[in-house]
Each structure stands twice: as structure tokens, then as C-alpha cells.
Scaffold this motif. Sequence first.
Motif, mmCIF file in Angstrom:
data_model
loop_
_atom_site.group_PDB
_atom_site.id
_atom_site.type_symbol
_atom_site.label_atom_id
_atom_site.label_comp_id
_atom_site.label_asym_id
_atom_site.label_seq_id
_atom_site.Cartn_x
_atom_site.Cartn_y
_atom_site.Cartn_z
ATOM 1 N N SER A 294 43.338 31.225 85.436
ATOM 2 C CA SER A 294 42.301 30.059 85.721
ATOM 3 C C SER A 294 41.428 30.660 86.782
ATOM 4 C CB SER A 294 42.926 28.943 86.005
ATOM 5 O OG SER A 294 43.454 28.939 86.903
ATOM 6 N N MET A 295 40.197 30.100 86.498
ATOM 7 C CA MET A 295 39.229 30.521 87.581
ATOM 8 C C MET A 295 39.632 30.008 88.978
ATOM 9 S SD MET A 295 37.037 32.181 86.185
ATOM 10 C CE MET A 295 35.683 32.383 87.148
ATOM 11 N N LEU B 81 36.086 37.568 84.522
ATOM 12 C CA LEU B 81 36.368 36.744 85.539
ATOM 13 C C LEU B 81 35.258 36.735 86.451
ATOM 14 C CD1 LEU B 81 40.285 37.222 85.893
ATOM 15 C CD2 LEU B 81 38.905 35.045 84.950
ATOM 16 N N GLU C 32 35.044 29.604 79.786
ATOM 17 C CA GLU C 32 36.450 30.121 80.174
ATOM 18 C C GLU C 32 37.295 29.718 79.297
ATOM 19 O OE1 GLU C 32 37.634 27.858 83.814
ATOM 20 O OE2 GLU C 32 39.775 29.031 83.892
ATOM 21 N N GLU D 163 32.198 35.482 85.295
ATOM 22 C CA GLU D 163 32.352 33.793 85.274
ATOM 23 C C GLU D 163 32.021 33.585 86.857
ATOM 24 O OE1 GLU D 163 32.098 31.979 82.752
ATOM 25 O OE2 GLU D 163 32.445 29.754 83.503
ATOM 26 N N ARG E 63 33.545 24.269 81.919
ATOM 27 C CA ARG E 63 34.737 25.414 81.723
ATOM 28 C C ARG E 63 34.634 25.880 80.240
ATOM 29 N NH1 ARG E 63 37.442 21.683 84.912
ATOM 30 N NH2 ARG E 63 38.050 22.542 86.934
#
Length: 754
Positions: free
Chosen positions: A377-378, A640, A594, A643, A591
Motif C-alpha cells: 500500500s502507499m 509506486l 493504486e 504514484e 486510490r
Amino acid sequence: MPLLADVAVPVPLSRAFTYEVPAAIAAQVKPGSRVVCGFGSRRLVGVVLGVTERPLPGGSIKIKPITAVIDPEPVLPEELLSFLVQLGLYYFAPIGEVLRLALPAMEREQVRALGKQGALGGDVKQVGGRKVAFARPTDALEAAGSLRGQAAAILGLLRASGEQPLARLEERFGNARNAVKRLAALGLAVIEMREPPRDPFFAVTEKRDMPPELNEAQARAAGRIEAALNEGSHRAFLLFGVTGSGKTEVYLRAIAACLAKGRGALVMVPEIALTPQVVARFRARFGDDLAVVHSGLADADRHAMWTRLRRGEVRVAIGARSALFAPVPNLGLILVDEEHDGSFKQEEGVRYHARDMALLRGFRAGAVVVLGSATPSMESVGLARKGKIEELDLPDRAVVVATLPKVTIIDIKRIGAGPTGNKLISLPLHRAIDETLAKGEQTILFLNRRGFAPSVVCDACGAVETCRDCSVALTYHRARGGRLRCHYCDYEGPLPPVCTGCKAAALTLEGLGTEKLEATIAEAFPRARVARLDRDVAGGEKSEVILERMRGGEIDILVGTQMVAKGHDLPMVTLVGVVNADASLSLPDFRAAERGFQLLVQVAGRAGRHDRPGRVLIQTRAPEHPAIQFATRHDVRGFLARELLDRQEVGYPPFSRLALVRIDAPDEETARVAAARLAAVARATPDALGRRVEVLGPAPAPIARLRGRFRFRVLLRAKERGPLRAVVERVAAAREELDRQVRAAIDIDPVSML
Ligand code: ADP
Ligand code: ZN
């Protein structure tokens, strides 16, 4: 001075209440004890948070005594209790409701009995007796027409499906108990007290396995975790391993090391990953020193499991989100597998995030926390960047000959349909399925839409049939004679003969859902064995049956929703088709990229996990979308990094903190007024005026109406947690003065923005 206890009772008020501790029971009243106490005219079971000798508070408040203590020893260990209190503060959640998340199921009857008597006699059974009542049909026959209503219905059910636990009958028939007694009096059924059915996760004994030799990357990761366990203090890791890199083996080593230190371990997995197959890998290593925490447990089983953990008889717990509250003794290790998974966030009641709270619990318990994922996850990536958690990498697949599959993008704007004529089964996809079938290998087709047709549109006026209670298009399901269903509430109804709006007989089914995909594929490949895996055909155990058939080679093509994407290790799958990658990328949510990316990587990760090379075809109308481009190259890091830049630019997490105030009411104007009021309160705070906190909205929620309630939201955003909390506190207080019909929920670190 009197001895006073602060007791959390299960009412929606955030504070604890003060009671006096009578001298006779003072020795048993400890933090974590359950007690019976009067609350208004009711009697409630509460949990003691603390006990102190202090003067009675002044004023007119009358302090009542505690009526009785339930447990000889506190049910909640100190560590768990103090963690729960912190969790409640973090989420602005009433402490009584937070505790309810963690308490073992008490037998409801006993609580009721306590409420009535108000005190415990000397002969109260230990909570969680192992026997439960079953109703079984006899061979006797009733006189024709002598039975009616629920008694007749229950007898029919018993004869059709065999004996049933009384508790289960009571879930369906309000009057089950009396009805069964009647049946028993007539000799048509008998009531028996018996052991509850065994937990399906322990149905077969698992053979112990031999730990394989770790590869270099696994050994390095396991070594770092073990070193941290040796230090004996809190540390957190992000185990970033590509799909099939052998993260589970690292978990197993870490648990073994933790147990060797005499401490307990907790394993959390996403809801749909909690399958007998996954649990079996842990049982094969730790045998029955393992408690499985899941919602399918009967009360008695849940309580037995809780007690075994509490007493230290079992030291490892595995489960979905709610396992966060397992009373693992001397907690030394928490593992969160697939930490990016959305199911770790609870979206009702106390809206906690089990991954974030795993870090909190681990920190407070001095435990090591490992967050594992192929697509972190971010939030976790952000923590790793800040140096708050240490990154451990598993860059290669564990099975040496297995390589990551080759991914090809199919631009369905340009490439036409295959022989089926359906644009979403393009010619290249059709051919690839053919080739895979010819080789005797398996295909997975992933489509994130349940049902037959995702919408029903009127050709005359263009209107879409929507739910009467939600602003959501109804999905046509062909099963059971063809019904329209709302995927957000329980509405289900017939397909109307004419358009609800203009009354023209011109309704047409539009789009492609898994039901239709399955039918189309079965027709196009008549010799293939086709099956479907989604929530409509497979809840809980049934999905395991389908996956077992897949594993056994009894299925050639498996069609499904994200249920096919997660974690399964299916060696014969060499082709994965993503039927429509755009569906999840276009949601109005920061999101969306993502999540879409994670899904693509996870589903692609199902192909070629063993010795046969795999390939993945992604169909899309937006081939240049970064999520698709990076997924095609298996470039998680690239995604990643990009993002992160995007998030930084727009100021979303992990570069800011969010709190979402969700307001809804049956009437649109009432909801709008309440939302405006809360937004105004937020804007008037010093932190908002000083621009430390941004107040966005009020605005209608993307799903503007749900279950008959109109929804608005106010988003609070800040760089720092302190100012954000200060504003939320004001908003929380202002909720009390809203119209009684309004519900205003505060969602800290929201996940779903819909
Ligand atoms: P992940 O959870 O990272 O997707 P798994 O733990 O499911 O990966 O492992 C993928 C496959 O590799 C499994 O079949 C597992 O048994 C195997 N495996 C894991 N570690 C090793 C190892 N050190 N040597 C050989 N095979 C391994
Ligand atoms: Zn609905």
C-alpha cells in the motif's frame, strides 16, 4: 476513601462510567474484568478499565455499586485492554463499542439471565459450555393438517436437511424454540444436547511438513526478523516480495523463532484468503498450537478458542481483520499478509484499519510487526520511505524454474471481437484460450463485475433502471429465473416488462458480467469444463470446493471476480485473461489507480507459478494508463515511485492525513443542512482558520443515496495529525446537536471514498 472503578459499558457514548466497588468483591474487580452494573433502569455487562481509591465525585451524581463480577480472572489481558483504549481514542469511537469488538461471545442467555437476576448465584456455569441444543426429526408422522406456521416450516426443514442446531433455527424462525418444543411434545422431533460441530479448519489432521531450505533473499529477510525478535523490542518491517516469492515461508520461520522465545504470534490475512488451504500451511508447521479466528465459528467454539489462547494453551492465532483482537499471550510477533488488502478496513461501526492497528498493538506490546505484500500500500511505502519501517525484499519467485509471466496488452478500441462476436472476448484472447486448452493447461478469466448484465437500459429514453433505495444501477442476474439486484442493498426484484420511466417496452441488457461471461465461454468452447468463482456461487467454504476442483484439474477455464485474483497457488494455470481492466481504474477515488494496479499484478501473479511458463492478456480501452503500463512490465517499484509523485502533487496520503465525515439522513434537505453545519463548525476552528487543516465540502457522496438515505460528506485534510484531531474533536461534539434523523460517522484514515 471508597474504591471506585471506571467501567466501559456497551452504549454509544465515548466515555467510561464510575461505579463503586463493594468490599466483598474488591479482590476480583480488576482491569479487564467483566462486571454487571446498573445503567439507568437497565443492567449491562461492562468491562473495568481501571480501579482506584479516590474521593467520590462531588455534585449530585449518585454513584452506584457494581452488582457482580462475571469472570474470576479478567477476560482481557492488560496489554489488549490498554491497546483497545488507545484504538478507541484514535478513531473517536465509544469505548464500550470498541471493547465489544474484542470480547469473546458470551452465551446470550447467560447475559440475559444476569440482566434479570442482577447478581450471580454461586452455581453459575463457566461461560462457554461446550454443549449445544440440536433438533432432530423422528420417524413419526403427524396427522394431516395438524401442523401450521413455523412448526410446520421447521419440521419440513429438518426432514429436508437433517438435524439443525437450535440456535441456527432461531436465526431464521423467531419462534423456533417454542415450535421445536411443540414438535417434541408431539413426538415429531427430539431435542438433544451435543458437542457443537467441529471447526471445518480442523476437519482433517494435517501432515507435518519439513521446512524447505530458504533461498538467499528469504534467509536474509528471516534473519532480520529473527534479529529483531532477539532484541525483544518493537520493530516493524515491510516484506516486499513478488507474487510466488515465498513470503509464507518467511512468516513460518518468524513464527517459529517467536515461539522459541516463549512468545505468541498473530497472523492476519485478508478475509477471502482465510481458506482451509492457507490455514493448512500453518497447521502443517505448528500442528494444533494454532487458533483460527473466523466469523463462521459458533459462539461456543469462539469462546473455547479464546479461552485456550487466554490460558496460553495455544500461542498462535490466525484470522481475518478481527483476529487483531485475539488475546495472544505474551505477544511477540504480528504478521499482516497482503497488507494492501481493503478487507483490513472495517467499514461500519468502529471503522478501524487492522493493518494500522497492528502497528499500534505491536508498538505497545513491544512486538515485531511484519507487513507483507507483492504490491504494498502507499501508506506502508510512505512509512518505509520515512524510515519508520524497514523494507525487506524478495525479488524473485521461490520456485527456481518459475518466471514471471509475459504480459500483453490488447487495446480493445482497435482489436476486434473473436468468433463469439463479443468485443470483450477479443480474437487474441480467444486464440490464447484455444491454445491453452490444446496443451491441457488451465485458464483464469478475471472480470470485476458480478451478474449477467451490469445494467438495464431503455432504448427509447436512454434511462438506466436504478435501485429504488440507492442511486445505483441494478444488475441483471440470470439465476433463479432472471432478477434485478442492487449490489449495495438487499433489493431484488423482477425485470420489469417496460421502462420504469417512460413505460416503453424497450429495456435491453447491457454490459458483461461474470454470469454472462461464463455462459458465453462455455458456448464458445463446448469441450472445455468451465466454472465460475464469485460471491454469487461461492461464499466461504464453497469457494474452496471450486478451487479444489481447479487444483485437481477438473476445470479448464475458471471465470471470476477478484476472488480468483488472491493468493491461490494453482500450478496448472498458464493463461490469465483480464477481460476489462478499465472498470476499477475509473472509480472516483484517489486510490483508483493504486487498487487497479494491485489487482492487475495479483491476478497476473496467478499465471505460471511453477514449471510451466505463464502469460497474461490485459484487455483495455486505455492502454497508456500508468497502472496498466507498469503492471505489464511487472514494475511495482516503478508504479509506486510514480504514484508517490502523483499523491505528493495533489496532497493525498501518504503526504497528508484524512478524516472523512459521512453524513446521511432519510431526507435530502435534512442531510444537506447537517453536512453544511458540520462543515461550518470545522471551518470555524482555529486550525482550519490557520490553514493547518483544509475543509473540503460538504458535497454529495459519489453514491448519493444508499438504502434510502441521502449521503453527504465533508473531507478534512492536514499535514499533521495533531491539528486534524483538534478539528475532528469539534465536529464530533457538534454531532450531538444534529437532527435526530441524521447519522454522522467519522472515518479516520478513510479507505472507501464512495
Ligand atoms: P507468496 O506468498 O510470496 O506468493 P508462497 O509462499 O505461496 O509465495 O510460495 C510460492 C511457492 O514457492 C510455494 O509453492 C512454496 O511452497 C514454494 N517455496 C517457498 N519457499 C521455497 C523455498 N525456499 N524452496 C522451494 N520452494 C519454496
Ligand atoms: Zn439498493
